[in-house]
Design a protein around this motif. Structure first.
Motif, PDB file in Angstrom:
ATOM      1  N   LEU A 216     -20.634   1.894  -2.799  1.00 23.80           N
ATOM      2  CA  LEU A 216     -20.076   0.550  -2.906  1.00 23.80           C
ATOM      3  C   LEU A 216     -18.677   0.595  -3.514  1.00 23.80           C
ATOM      4  CD1 LEU A 216     -23.124  -1.582  -4.158  1.00 23.80           C
ATOM      5  CD2 LEU A 216     -22.127  -1.536  -1.868  1.00 23.80           C
ATOM      6  N   ASP A 217     -18.509   1.416  -4.530  1.00 18.24           N
ATOM      7  CA  ASP A 217     -17.190   1.550  -5.155  1.00 18.24           C
ATOM      8  C   ASP A 217     -16.159   2.055  -4.159  1.00 18.24           C
ATOM      9  OD1 ASP A 217     -18.110   0.670  -7.582  1.00 18.24           O
ATOM     10  OD2 ASP A 217     -18.447   2.670  -8.408  1.00 18.24           O
ATOM     11  N   TYR A 218     -16.548   3.020  -3.362  1.00 20.62           N
ATOM     12  CA  TYR A 218     -15.621   3.597  -2.392  1.00 20.62           C
ATOM     13  C   TYR A 218     -15.285   2.589  -1.296  1.00 20.62           C
ATOM     14  CZ  TYR A 218     -13.755   6.776   1.168  1.00 20.62           C
ATOM     15  OH  TYR A 218     -12.965   7.380   2.115  1.00 20.62           O
ATOM     16  N   GLU A 219     -16.292   1.945  -0.771  1.00 18.85           N
ATOM     17  CA  GLU A 219     -16.079   1.024   0.346  1.00 18.85           C
ATOM     18  C   GLU A 219     -15.347  -0.247  -0.071  1.00 18.85           C
ATOM     19  OE1 GLU A 219     -16.618   1.563   3.509  1.00 18.85           O
ATOM     20  OE2 GLU A 219     -17.466   3.546   3.140  1.00 18.85           O
ATOM     21  N   ILE A 220     -15.640  -0.730  -1.242  1.00 13.24           N
ATOM     22  CA  ILE A 220     -15.106  -2.031  -1.655  1.00 13.24           C
ATOM     23  C   ILE A 220     -13.851  -1.891  -2.506  1.00 13.24           C
ATOM     24  CG2 ILE A 220     -15.627  -4.117  -2.971  1.00 13.24           C
ATOM     25  CD1 ILE A 220     -18.595  -3.675  -2.133  1.00 13.24           C
ATOM     26  N   ALA A 221     -13.954  -1.194  -3.629  1.00 18.10           N
ATOM     27  CA  ALA A 221     -12.800  -1.080  -4.533  1.00 18.10           C
ATOM     28  C   ALA A 221     -11.740  -0.134  -3.980  1.00 18.10           C
ATOM     29  CB  ALA A 221     -13.273  -0.606  -5.909  1.00 18.10           C
ATOM     30  N   GLU A 222     -12.175   1.031  -3.481  1.00 18.15           N
ATOM     31  CA  GLU A 222     -11.203   2.009  -2.978  1.00 18.15           C
ATOM     32  C   GLU A 222     -10.494   1.507  -1.730  1.00 18.15           C
ATOM     33  OE1 GLU A 222      -8.910   5.421  -2.894  1.00 18.15           O
ATOM     34  OE2 GLU A 222     -10.253   4.689  -4.478  1.00 18.15           O
ATOM     35  N   SER A 223     -11.193   0.765  -0.870  1.00 19.20           N
ATOM     36  CA  SER A 223     -10.543   0.253   0.337  1.00 19.20           C
ATOM     37  C   SER A 223      -9.438  -0.741  -0.017  1.00 19.20           C
ATOM     38  CB  SER A 223     -11.565  -0.400   1.261  1.00 19.20           C
ATOM     39  OG  SER A 223     -12.084  -1.593   0.707  1.00 19.20           O
ATOM     40  N   LYS A 224      -9.644  -1.537  -1.042  1.00 14.14           N
ATOM     41  CA  LYS A 224      -8.611  -2.483  -1.482  1.00 14.14           C
ATOM     42  C   LYS A 224      -7.365  -1.736  -1.933  1.00 14.14           C
ATOM     43  CE  LYS A 224      -8.168  -6.609  -4.434  1.00 14.14           C
ATOM     44  NZ  LYS A 224      -6.786  -6.418  -4.904  1.00 14.14           N
ATOM     45  N   TYR A 225      -7.571  -0.724  -2.769  1.00 11.88           N
ATOM     46  CA  TYR A 225      -6.442   0.072  -3.263  1.00 11.88           C
ATOM     47  C   TYR A 225      -5.736   0.785  -2.112  1.00 11.88           C
ATOM     48  CZ  TYR A 225      -3.968   3.960  -5.437  1.00 11.88           C
ATOM     49  OH  TYR A 225      -3.000   4.886  -5.787  1.00 11.88           O
ATOM     50  N   PHE A 226      -6.514   1.390  -1.221  1.00 16.52           N
ATOM     51  CA  PHE A 226      -5.948   2.153  -0.104  1.00 16.52           C
ATOM     52  C   PHE A 226      -5.133   1.253   0.825  1.00 16.52           C
ATOM     53  CE2 PHE A 226      -6.433   3.419   4.376  1.00 16.52           C
ATOM     54  CZ  PHE A 226      -5.767   4.643   4.359  1.00 16.52           C
ATOM     55  N   LEU A 227      -5.684   0.116   1.196  1.00 16.37           N
ATOM     56  CA  LEU A 227      -4.993  -0.770   2.134  1.00 16.37           C
ATOM     57  C   LEU A 227      -3.742  -1.374   1.511  1.00 16.37           C
ATOM     58  CD1 LEU A 227      -8.069  -2.564   3.752  1.00 16.37           C
ATOM     59  CD2 LEU A 227      -6.558  -0.891   4.851  1.00 16.37           C
ATOM     60  N   GLU A 228      -3.817  -1.768   0.259  1.00 19.76           N
ATOM     61  CA  GLU A 228      -2.626  -2.334  -0.393  1.00 19.76           C
ATOM     62  C   GLU A 228      -1.509  -1.307  -0.489  1.00 19.76           C
ATOM     63  OE1 GLU A 228      -4.385  -5.919  -3.211  1.00 19.76           O
ATOM     64  OE2 GLU A 228      -4.149  -3.899  -4.085  1.00 19.76           O
ATOM     65  N   LYS A 229      -1.875  -0.073  -0.801  1.00 14.47           N
ATOM     66  CA  LYS A 229      -0.867   0.983  -0.914  1.00 14.47           C
ATOM     67  C   LYS A 229      -0.293   1.351   0.451  1.00 14.47           C
ATOM     68  CE  LYS A 229      -0.192   5.695  -2.675  1.00 14.47           C
ATOM     69  NZ  LYS A 229      -0.842   6.859  -3.331  1.00 14.47           N
ATOM     70  N   THR A 230      -1.138   1.423   1.475  1.00 16.74           N
ATOM     71  CA  THR A 230      -0.686   1.834   2.806  1.00 16.74           C
ATOM     72  C   THR A 230       0.094   0.740   3.516  1.00 16.74           C
ATOM     73  OG1 THR A 230      -2.649   3.254   2.993  1.00 16.74           O
ATOM     74  CG2 THR A 230      -1.445   2.767   5.022  1.00 16.74           C
ATOM     75  N   LEU A 231      -0.368  -0.493   3.405  1.00 11.29           N
ATOM     76  CA  LEU A 231       0.262  -1.596   4.117  1.00 11.29           C
ATOM     77  C   LEU A 231       1.362  -2.284   3.318  1.00 11.29           C
ATOM     78  CD1 LEU A 231      -2.983  -3.254   5.547  1.00 11.29           C
ATOM     79  CD2 LEU A 231      -1.373  -1.795   6.799  1.00 11.29           C
ATOM     80  N   GLY A 232       1.325  -2.136   2.001  1.00 12.98           N
ATOM     81  CA  GLY A 232       2.291  -2.846   1.175  1.00 12.98           C
ATOM     82  C   GLY A 232       2.043  -4.344   1.171  1.00 12.98           C
ATOM     83  N   LEU A 233       0.764  -4.733   1.302  1.00  4.54           N
ATOM     84  CA  LEU A 233       0.394  -6.142   1.387  1.00  4.54           C
ATOM     85  C   LEU A 233      -0.774  -6.433   0.448  1.00  4.54           C
ATOM     86  CD1 LEU A 233       0.376  -6.430   5.305  1.00  4.54           C
ATOM     87  CD2 LEU A 233       2.110  -7.398   3.779  1.00  4.54           C
ATOM     88  N   PRO A 234      -0.877  -7.655  -0.053  1.00  7.05           N
ATOM     89  CA  PRO A 234      -2.033  -7.983  -0.908  1.00  7.05           C
ATOM     90  C   PRO A 234      -3.312  -8.078  -0.085  1.00  7.05           C
ATOM     91  CG  PRO A 234      -0.705  -9.949  -0.486  1.00  7.05           C
ATOM     92  CD  PRO A 234       0.066  -8.782   0.084  1.00  7.05           C
ATOM     93  N   ILE A 235      -4.392  -7.563  -0.613  1.00  8.14           N
ATOM     94  CA  ILE A 235      -5.708  -7.638   0.017  1.00  8.14           C
ATOM     95  C   ILE A 235      -6.576  -8.510  -0.880  1.00  8.14           C
ATOM     96  CG2 ILE A 235      -7.693  -6.327   0.862  1.00  8.14           C
ATOM     97  CD1 ILE A 235      -5.092  -5.751   2.380  1.00  8.14           C
ATOM     98  N   ARG A 236      -6.818  -9.762  -0.450  1.00  7.22           N
ATOM     99  CA  ARG A 236      -7.444 -10.744  -1.328  1.00  7.22           C
ATOM    100  C   ARG A 236      -8.919 -10.972  -1.049  1.00  7.22           C
ATOM    101  NH1 ARG A 236      -3.853 -14.097  -3.613  1.00  7.22           N
ATOM    102  NH2 ARG A 236      -5.453 -14.210  -5.234  1.00  7.22           N
ATOM    103  N   SER A 237      -9.382 -10.708   0.174  1.00  5.92           N
ATOM    104  CA  SER A 237     -10.781 -11.005   0.502  1.00  5.92           C
ATOM    105  C   SER A 237     -11.419  -9.839   1.243  1.00  5.92           C
ATOM    106  CB  SER A 237     -10.887 -12.290   1.330  1.00  5.92           C
ATOM    107  OG  SER A 237     -10.154 -12.183   2.534  1.00  5.92           O
TER     108      SER A 237
END
Length: 321
Positions: A216-237
């Motif tokens: 759950l940590d990897y799928e939920i928390a890590e995906s938020k960090y990964f996508l924000e860093k890769t896309l340079g965009l906020p991930i809110r939901s």
């Protein structure tokens, strides 16, 4: 020689004395004056008008005006608000007759119905604000979401959404970012620049209702960090893979810093007890326009509903994604 010099000198004296020196009388020159009174009187004045309630934004300028008059936004919330959330996956022709493909022509007609019935797309952040504390919303607010980050979301859905004046929410996963058949970073950033939101759909798309804490940590928390860093965009939901999770997944979405979570449900009523399980209607490719309209809490002239073909090409679609 002296006589010649004397003669030249005399001629010079005569010439100078006969010449007139031209002078200007400054009193005869007209100097332009600035009419300060006229300048103040004729200057345009700036008036500020305060509109307490914003108007619904105009739709795409190349389309005819909606038959329903544009209405003012109204205050909704807190706690319970009526906002339908639509869920799409693919906009295109299915190679396997999957339920998760909606034909582009059908998708466009659905968007036209939404537009003609005066729906206005809003953001997840505005929806959450209305639920938590109340907010001004358009009379017929809607969220239009797309799961998985499929390429046809850009090539087919994006231009049609722009045509009818809607913005959407993309739920992309770390597993698909830039892969063949999926959205690239540049395409996602372009859509975000046009007003679309970007959310997380996990890292590997597992069933989170049976996942362990570490996953759950990897799928939920890590995906938020990964996508924000890769896309340079906020991930809110966050949108749960397969449309649902469990209490552990819902709690982790909250503690990871998301403002909302999306499941598949069967109602347009959203409330404060379900911020992390907001209900979405999963739009199947087999739905006719009457079925589509039946999902909406508000509709207009039923004559606007197109007549379905007797046998649509996707009427025998399977449930495979």
């Amino acid at each position: 020689m002296k006589k010649k010099l004397l003669l030249i000198f005399l001629l010079l004296v005569l010439f100078i004395s006969s010449s007139r020196v031209v002078t200007f009388d400054k009193s005869t020159i007209e100097t332009p004056t600035l009419n300060k009174t006229a300048a103040v009187t004729n200057a345009p004045t700036l008036t500020r008008t305060h509109t307490a309630v914003p108007k619904i934004s105009p739709v795409h300028p190349t389309l005819p005006p909606s038959p329903i008059p544009t209405a003012t936004w109204v205050y909704q919330g807190s706690d319970k608000v009526v906002v339908p959330i639509l869920l799409y996956h693919h906009i295109g022709n299915s190679p396997t007759r999957s339920l998760y493909y909606v034909l582009p022509d059908k998708f466009e007609k659905q968007l036209k119905l939404l537009r003609d019935w005066e729906y206005t797309s809003i953001t997840t952040e505005l929806l959450v604000k209305a639920i938590k504390e109340g907010a001004l919303l358009p009379p017929r607010p809607i969220l239009i979401t797309f799961d998985d980050g499929n390429l046809d979301n850009y090539t087919a859905a994006f231009p049609l959404m722009q045509k009818y004046g809607f913005t959407g929410i993309l739920y992309v996963g770390g597993y698909s970012l830039g892969a063949p058949g999926f959205l690239s970073v540049d395409q996602i950033q372009e859509m975000a620049g046009a007003g679309w939101e970007i959310g997380s759909h996990g890292m590997r798309h597992p069933d989170l209702s049976v996942s362990r804490t570490q996953e759950l940590d990897y799928e939920i928390a890590e995906s938020k960090y990964f996508l924000e860093k890769t896309l340079g965009l906020p991930i809110r939901s966050f949108a749960y893979p397969f449309g649902y999770g469990d209490e552990g997944a819902y709690h982790r979405v909250y503690t990871a810093g998301y403002i909302a979570g999306m499941v598949v449900g069967s109602t347009s009523m959203q409330n404060s007890n379900h911020l992390f399980t907001l209900n979405r209607f999963d739009i199947k490719g087999t739905y006719d326009y009457q079925q589509f309209a039946s999902l909406l809490p508000w509709s207009g002239d039923l004559e606007l509903i197109p007549r379905d073909e007797l046998q649509s090409p996707d009427s025998t679609a399977t449930s495979l994604p």
